[in-house]
Design an enzyme around this catalytic site. Structure first.
Site, PDB file in Angstrom:
ATOM      1  N   ASP A   8     -38.472 -20.193   8.139  1.00  0.00           N
ATOM      2  CA  ASP A   8     -39.059 -20.745   7.124  1.00  0.00           C
ATOM      3  C   ASP A   8     -40.478 -20.208   6.730  1.00  0.00           C
ATOM      4  O   ASP A   8     -41.059 -19.343   7.601  1.00  0.00           O
ATOM      5  CB  ASP A   8     -38.963 -22.494   6.954  1.00  0.00           C
ATOM      6  CG  ASP A   8     -39.771 -22.965   8.053  1.00  0.00           C
ATOM      7  OD1 ASP A   8     -40.547 -22.429   8.950  1.00  0.00           O
ATOM      8  OD2 ASP A   8     -39.926 -24.128   8.209  1.00  0.00           O
ATOM      9  N   HIS A   9     -41.168 -20.884   5.991  1.00  0.00           N
ATOM     10  CA  HIS A   9     -42.808 -20.592   5.665  1.00  0.00           C
ATOM     11  C   HIS A   9     -43.664 -20.558   7.053  1.00  0.00           C
ATOM     12  O   HIS A   9     -44.209 -19.910   7.115  1.00  0.00           O
ATOM     13  CB  HIS A   9     -43.335 -21.151   4.528  1.00  0.00           C
ATOM     14  CG  HIS A   9     -43.427 -22.459   4.648  1.00  0.00           C
ATOM     15  ND1 HIS A   9     -42.001 -23.328   4.644  1.00  0.00           N
ATOM     16  CD2 HIS A   9     -44.258 -23.652   4.916  1.00  0.00           C
ATOM     17  CE1 HIS A   9     -42.407 -24.602   4.885  1.00  0.00           C
ATOM     18  NE2 HIS A   9     -43.723 -24.895   5.233  1.00  0.00           N
ATOM     19  N   CYS A  66     -39.337 -21.806  13.064  1.00  0.00           N
ATOM     20  CA  CYS A  66     -39.731 -22.788  11.784  1.00  0.00           C
ATOM     21  C   CYS A  66     -41.300 -23.202  12.662  1.00  0.00           C
ATOM     22  O   CYS A  66     -41.586 -22.485  13.302  1.00  0.00           O
ATOM     23  CB  CYS A  66     -38.954 -23.999  11.578  1.00  0.00           C
ATOM     24  SG  CYS A  66     -38.591 -24.782  13.032  1.00  0.00           S
ATOM     25  N   THR A  68     -42.058 -25.519  14.783  1.00  0.00           N
ATOM     26  CA  THR A  68     -41.763 -25.917  16.062  1.00  0.00           C
ATOM     27  C   THR A  68     -40.631 -25.227  16.718  1.00  0.00           C
ATOM     28  O   THR A  68     -40.492 -25.597  17.853  1.00  0.00           O
ATOM     29  CB  THR A  68     -41.642 -27.413  16.145  1.00  0.00           C
ATOM     30  OG1 THR A  68     -40.638 -27.792  15.420  1.00  0.00           O
ATOM     31  CG2 THR A  68     -42.918 -28.252  15.501  1.00  0.00           C
ATOM     32  N   GLY A  71     -36.486 -28.125  14.302  1.00  0.00           N
ATOM     33  CA  GLY A  71     -35.668 -28.252  12.804  1.00  0.00           C
ATOM     34  C   GLY A  71     -34.585 -27.003  12.918  1.00  0.00           C
ATOM     35  O   GLY A  71     -33.613 -27.293  12.902  1.00  0.00           O
ATOM     36  N   HIS A  99     -27.208 -20.029  31.806  1.00  0.00           N
ATOM     37  CA  HIS A  99     -26.315 -21.310  31.811  1.00  0.00           C
ATOM     38  C   HIS A  99     -25.689 -21.884  30.512  1.00  0.00           C
ATOM     39  O   HIS A  99     -24.748 -22.438  30.422  1.00  0.00           O
ATOM     40  CB  HIS A  99     -27.039 -22.333  32.166  1.00  0.00           C
ATOM     41  CG  HIS A  99     -27.636 -22.466  33.698  1.00  0.00           C
ATOM     42  ND1 HIS A  99     -28.285 -23.157  34.329  1.00  0.00           N
ATOM     43  CD2 HIS A  99     -27.671 -21.331  34.548  1.00  0.00           C
ATOM     44  CE1 HIS A  99     -28.559 -22.901  35.493  1.00  0.00           C
ATOM     45  NE2 HIS A  99     -28.258 -21.667  35.819  1.00  0.00           N
ATOM     46  N   HIS A 134     -20.424 -22.962  34.311  1.00  0.00           N
ATOM     47  CA  HIS A 134     -21.112 -22.915  33.152  1.00  0.00           C
ATOM     48  C   HIS A 134     -20.125 -22.898  31.895  1.00  0.00           C
ATOM     49  O   HIS A 134     -20.467 -23.296  30.636  1.00  0.00           O
ATOM     50  CB  HIS A 134     -22.374 -21.825  32.978  1.00  0.00           C
ATOM     51  CG  HIS A 134     -23.276 -22.228  33.920  1.00  0.00           C
ATOM     52  ND1 HIS A 134     -24.235 -23.240  34.154  1.00  0.00           N
ATOM     53  CD2 HIS A 134     -23.637 -21.301  35.134  1.00  0.00           C
ATOM     54  CE1 HIS A 134     -24.807 -23.152  35.086  1.00  0.00           C
ATOM     55  NE2 HIS A 134     -24.553 -21.938  35.878  1.00  0.00           N
TER      56      HIS A 134
HETATM   57  C1  RB5 Z   1     -42.508 -27.428   7.832  1.00  0.00           C
HETATM   58  O1  RB5 Z   1     -43.661 -27.860   7.518  1.00  0.00           O
HETATM   59  C2  RB5 Z   1     -41.830 -27.659   9.398  1.00  0.00           C
HETATM   60  O2  RB5 Z   1     -41.587 -29.252   9.116  1.00  0.00           O
HETATM   61  C3  RB5 Z   1     -40.871 -26.852   9.791  1.00  0.00           C
HETATM   62  O3  RB5 Z   1     -41.451 -25.750   9.750  1.00  0.00           O
HETATM   63  C4  RB5 Z   1     -40.556 -27.105  11.148  1.00  0.00           C
HETATM   64  O4  RB5 Z   1     -41.524 -27.019  12.114  1.00  0.00           O
HETATM   65  C5  RB5 Z   1     -39.224 -28.327  11.416  1.00  0.00           C
HETATM   66  O5  RB5 Z   1     -38.829 -28.702  12.408  1.00  0.00           O
END
Ligand code: RB5
Length: 145
Positions: A8-9, A66, A68, A71, A99, A134
């Site tokens: 994503d962005h 993304c 983190t 998501g 694993h 595994h």
């Molecule tokens: C976008 O703002 C953020 O929520 C997304 O990139 C991600 O971290 C979701 O898990």
């Protein structure tokens, strides 16, 4: 091995760095978007595209970024046949392959540097699935689907 990448962005800049890494390693990849850090998009759309392509061939891997990595891993794991792993250090990079035989790996553009991710990718790509017990556990995961 086919490699599909998507973000994503919030993951766009790190995706570009990952593409540079893959190019340096002479690994071909297909970029399924997004194409900018400035336009807000929804990460499940890109997770779905990469996941759908990755499961078509056992030798394929998907790389999703993304903010983190969380998501993207949640979304990709909804697609039958996907074993998506959020990698956050060299140990998880190695065992995600050894694993879990992860076919999709996810990273956080807001939580990791490109240099760290280069190291994680090297660990993951050089590791081999250990099979045996595994595989039994992976079979149990896919029986849930
Ligand atoms: C976008 O703002 C953020 O929520 C997304 O990139 C991600 O971290 C979701 O898990």
């Amino acid at each position: 091995m086919k490699v599909f990448v998507g973000s994503d962005h919030a993951g766009f800049d790190l995706k570009e760095a990952i593409k540079n890494y893959l190019t340096e390693k002479k690994l071909e990849f297909i970029d399924l978007g997004t194409d900018s850090a400035s336009k807000s998009v929804d990460y499940p759309d890109y997770a779905l595209e990469v996941a759908k392509e990755t499961v078509k061939d056992n030798n394929s891997i998907g790389i999703l970024v993304c903010g983190t990595g969380i998501g993207m891993s949640i979304a990709a794991n909804k697609v039958k046949g996907v074993r998506a792993a959020l990698i956050y250090d060299e140990y998880t990079a190695e065992v995600a392959k050894k694993h879990n035989n992860a076919n999709v790996i996810t990273f956080g553009g807001r939580t990791m540097t490109p240099l760290e991710v280069d190291r994680y990718l090297t660990k993951f790509l050089n590791a081999e699935f250990e099979d045996g017990r595994h595989q039994n556990r992976i079979d149990k995961i896919h029986n849930i689907e």
